[in-house]
Design a protein around this motif. Sequence first.
Motif, PDB file in Angstrom:
ATOM      1  N   TRP A 121      -3.112  -8.426  -7.752  1.00  0.00           N
ATOM      2  CA  TRP A 121      -4.031  -7.345  -7.376  1.00  0.00           C
ATOM      3  C   TRP A 121      -5.281  -7.914  -6.713  1.00  0.00           C
ATOM      4  O   TRP A 121      -5.772  -7.356  -5.718  1.00  0.00           O
ATOM      5  CB  TRP A 121      -4.395  -6.531  -8.607  1.00  0.00           C
ATOM      6  CG  TRP A 121      -5.262  -5.340  -8.313  1.00  0.00           C
ATOM      7  CD1 TRP A 121      -6.594  -5.200  -8.529  1.00  0.00           C
ATOM      8  CD2 TRP A 121      -4.833  -4.103  -7.736  1.00  0.00           C
ATOM      9  NE1 TRP A 121      -7.036  -3.970  -8.135  1.00  0.00           N
ATOM     10  CE2 TRP A 121      -5.968  -3.277  -7.640  1.00  0.00           C
ATOM     11  CE3 TRP A 121      -3.591  -3.628  -7.293  1.00  0.00           C
ATOM     12  CZ2 TRP A 121      -5.897  -1.981  -7.113  1.00  0.00           C
ATOM     13  CZ3 TRP A 121      -3.525  -2.346  -6.765  1.00  0.00           C
ATOM     14  CH2 TRP A 121      -4.667  -1.546  -6.684  1.00  0.00           C
ATOM     15  N   ARG A 122      -5.762  -9.029  -7.233  1.00  0.00           N
ATOM     16  CA  ARG A 122      -6.923  -9.695  -6.628  1.00  0.00           C
ATOM     17  C   ARG A 122      -6.629 -10.094  -5.182  1.00  0.00           C
ATOM     18  O   ARG A 122      -7.457  -9.885  -4.281  1.00  0.00           O
ATOM     19  CB  ARG A 122      -7.289 -10.931  -7.456  1.00  0.00           C
ATOM     20  CG  ARG A 122      -8.312 -11.866  -6.828  1.00  0.00           C
ATOM     21  CD  ARG A 122      -8.552 -13.066  -7.728  1.00  0.00           C
ATOM     22  NE  ARG A 122      -9.419 -14.063  -7.103  1.00  0.00           N
ATOM     23  CZ  ARG A 122      -8.974 -15.073  -6.361  1.00  0.00           C
ATOM     24  NH1 ARG A 122      -7.658 -15.192  -6.142  1.00  0.00           N
ATOM     25  NH2 ARG A 122      -9.808 -15.931  -5.819  1.00  0.00           N
ATOM     26  N   GLU A 139       1.862  -3.096   6.565  1.00  0.00           N
ATOM     27  CA  GLU A 139       0.733  -2.187   6.313  1.00  0.00           C
ATOM     28  C   GLU A 139       0.649  -1.122   7.405  1.00  0.00           C
ATOM     29  O   GLU A 139       0.983  -1.372   8.526  1.00  0.00           O
ATOM     30  CB  GLU A 139      -0.579  -2.984   6.260  1.00  0.00           C
ATOM     31  CG  GLU A 139      -0.533  -4.133   5.264  1.00  0.00           C
ATOM     32  CD  GLU A 139      -0.212  -3.704   3.846  1.00  0.00           C
ATOM     33  OE1 GLU A 139      -0.376  -2.512   3.542  1.00  0.00           O
ATOM     34  OE2 GLU A 139       0.214  -4.530   3.043  1.00  0.00           O
ATOM     35  N   THR A 170      -4.938 -12.089   6.050  1.00  0.00           N
ATOM     36  CA  THR A 170      -4.712 -10.756   6.591  1.00  0.00           C
ATOM     37  C   THR A 170      -3.577 -10.722   7.596  1.00  0.00           C
ATOM     38  O   THR A 170      -3.166  -9.655   8.029  1.00  0.00           O
ATOM     39  CB  THR A 170      -5.984 -10.237   7.278  1.00  0.00           C
ATOM     40  OG1 THR A 170      -6.384 -11.178   8.280  1.00  0.00           O
ATOM     41  CG2 THR A 170      -7.112 -10.064   6.270  1.00  0.00           C
ATOM     42  N   LYS A 180       0.820  -1.206   0.000  1.00  0.00           N
ATOM     43  CA  LYS A 180       0.000   0.000   0.000  1.00  0.00           C
ATOM     44  C   LYS A 180       0.859   1.263   0.000  1.00  0.00           C
ATOM     45  O   LYS A 180       0.343   2.365  -0.180  1.00  0.00           O
ATOM     46  CB  LYS A 180      -0.917  -0.004   1.220  1.00  0.00           C
ATOM     47  CG  LYS A 180      -2.010  -1.071   1.135  1.00  0.00           C
ATOM     48  CD  LYS A 180      -2.958  -1.011   2.324  1.00  0.00           C
ATOM     49  CE  LYS A 180      -4.044  -2.067   2.177  1.00  0.00           C
ATOM     50  NZ  LYS A 180      -4.985  -2.072   3.334  1.00  0.00           N
ATOM     51  N   GLN A 220      -4.336  -8.789  -3.215  1.00  0.00           N
ATOM     52  CA  GLN A 220      -4.162  -7.595  -2.402  1.00  0.00           C
ATOM     53  C   GLN A 220      -5.517  -6.988  -2.029  1.00  0.00           C
ATOM     54  O   GLN A 220      -5.731  -6.581  -0.874  1.00  0.00           O
ATOM     55  CB  GLN A 220      -3.301  -6.580  -3.174  1.00  0.00           C
ATOM     56  CG  GLN A 220      -2.710  -5.466  -2.328  1.00  0.00           C
ATOM     57  CD  GLN A 220      -3.644  -4.274  -2.177  1.00  0.00           C
ATOM     58  OE1 GLN A 220      -4.561  -4.089  -2.980  1.00  0.00           O
ATOM     59  NE2 GLN A 220      -3.424  -3.483  -1.138  1.00  0.00           N
ATOM     60  N   ARG A 221      -6.442  -6.962  -2.973  1.00  0.00           N
ATOM     61  CA  ARG A 221      -7.776  -6.423  -2.707  1.00  0.00           C
ATOM     62  C   ARG A 221      -8.554  -7.299  -1.737  1.00  0.00           C
ATOM     63  O   ARG A 221      -9.419  -6.810  -1.009  1.00  0.00           O
ATOM     64  CB  ARG A 221      -8.546  -6.292  -4.020  1.00  0.00           C
ATOM     65  CG  ARG A 221      -7.944  -5.313  -5.010  1.00  0.00           C
ATOM     66  CD  ARG A 221      -8.079  -3.884  -4.542  1.00  0.00           C
ATOM     67  NE  ARG A 221      -9.464  -3.449  -4.530  1.00  0.00           N
ATOM     68  CZ  ARG A 221      -9.874  -2.264  -4.082  1.00  0.00           C
ATOM     69  NH1 ARG A 221      -8.987  -1.422  -3.576  1.00  0.00           N
ATOM     70  NH2 ARG A 221     -11.150  -1.931  -4.109  1.00  0.00           N
ATOM     71  N   ALA A 222      -8.232  -8.604  -1.732  1.00  0.00           N
ATOM     72  CA  ALA A 222      -8.918  -9.526  -0.822  1.00  0.00           C
ATOM     73  C   ALA A 222      -8.366  -9.434   0.599  1.00  0.00           C
ATOM     74  O   ALA A 222      -8.918 -10.056   1.512  1.00  0.00           O
ATOM     75  CB  ALA A 222      -8.798 -10.954  -1.334  1.00  0.00           C
ATOM     76  N   GLY A 229      -5.559 -14.839  -2.545  1.00  0.00           N
ATOM     77  CA  GLY A 229      -6.721 -14.056  -2.923  1.00  0.00           C
ATOM     78  C   GLY A 229      -8.027 -14.708  -2.521  1.00  0.00           C
ATOM     79  O   GLY A 229      -9.038 -14.033  -2.314  1.00  0.00           O
TER      80      GLY A 229
END
Length: 430
Positions: free
Chosen positions: A293-294, A430, A410, A190, A296-298, A405
Amino acid sequence: MPESPRRPVAPRPVALRPVTLWCGFAVVHTILILLNLSGIGWPLGDVERVYLGWAESTVSGAVRLGIDTDFVYPIVALAPILAALVFGAPLYALTWLGLVSLVNGVAFGVLIGRRPSRAAATAAWWWLGFLLLLGPVALARIDSVTAPLAIMGLLWLGSRPVWGALLLTVATWVKVWPVAAIIALVVASKRRWQVLAAFAGTSALIIGVALAAGSGLTILSFVTEQTNRGIQIEAPVASWWLWQSALGIPGTLVYYDQQILTYQVIGAGTDVAAAVLTPLLALCVAAVLLLGWRAQRAGAAADLLFPPLLLALVLTLIAVNKVGSPQFMIWLAAPLILGLVAAPRDWRGPALVALGMAALTQIVYPYFYNDLLATTPVMVLILSLRNLLELVLLGWMVRRIWRLGTSAATLSETPHAAPGALTHRSILKE
């Protein structure tokens, strides 16, 4: 109250001691230097035949590669090529080997530190084994300079994130492949704007110096030099034509391209394949990035996602490419060392596969390369097995990214992560 007696500190295992690791480093690099100087298979061919000529022509002023003459590599590649001329042309090869060993030593020192953890020592021993199995080419190409730079850059992302991104950018301007780390960071972290700022600033400085010297668009000539190539014999796609030749099917020829200075294969369909592979490579890179990207978005944590995403990108650049060379295996060291430092148990399998790939590569080059040029079935089989392992390892990493993904990971560390592998200052946190 009387002080309680201090518990004796258990001695560190021999394999974890810095002196043992440095002895291993010295032994491995001595062996590799001697193998190069032995002349068996002429592993120093590019160094003595190509790099030396470039260095002498540049120093004499006859040409300015990347400035007023097209150059197959990014312009910073001239730095090590010229540096190896410091003791004169007769000692060029030996100076090159010493220079690469020195840069490897700096990266090795960054990896193990003063008191290496078990994970760092494991990664260090794996790296030494990988270099030894890969053989003399591990020191005898421009890629041999970019690998330790990339290793240091990746390791510094944990404690010196800006310097890590800067060093990865410099490595990219020596040979393009480390840009995969920058791209993977942009997707996984991020703090991508910090990465992009370091990359853009360093690149702008390099390009600005070249433009001031009068390069114009020649500074980007390494891009067109690569896209104009044919099918190189070690590229996985070349196996189709190599097997035809090995089985005696007429219509396939292995030839030496005097302009690109590589062995290529020509036959029915090679022109079409060469034209298709460049856009196909771009599409495959895009597909891997979309998977990243999938994930990371998940919610996948950056320190979980970055290592497999980086290795998947590097393997894509190798496997879906019309260009193929033994030194491409050197690229695998940086992402695998990062994985081994962060989570040794999770990366044990991929690391072992890479060792097998290195050993198969050394068999083909330099010792039996002439047999490959003659397309003897045994050598074509060994090369095909190596290329198959590239695809297996790529599939393994793609599966990991897909699972990240899907499971919406997390946690910032895997269950098997090495304690202290990534600090709180890490660009991957993060």
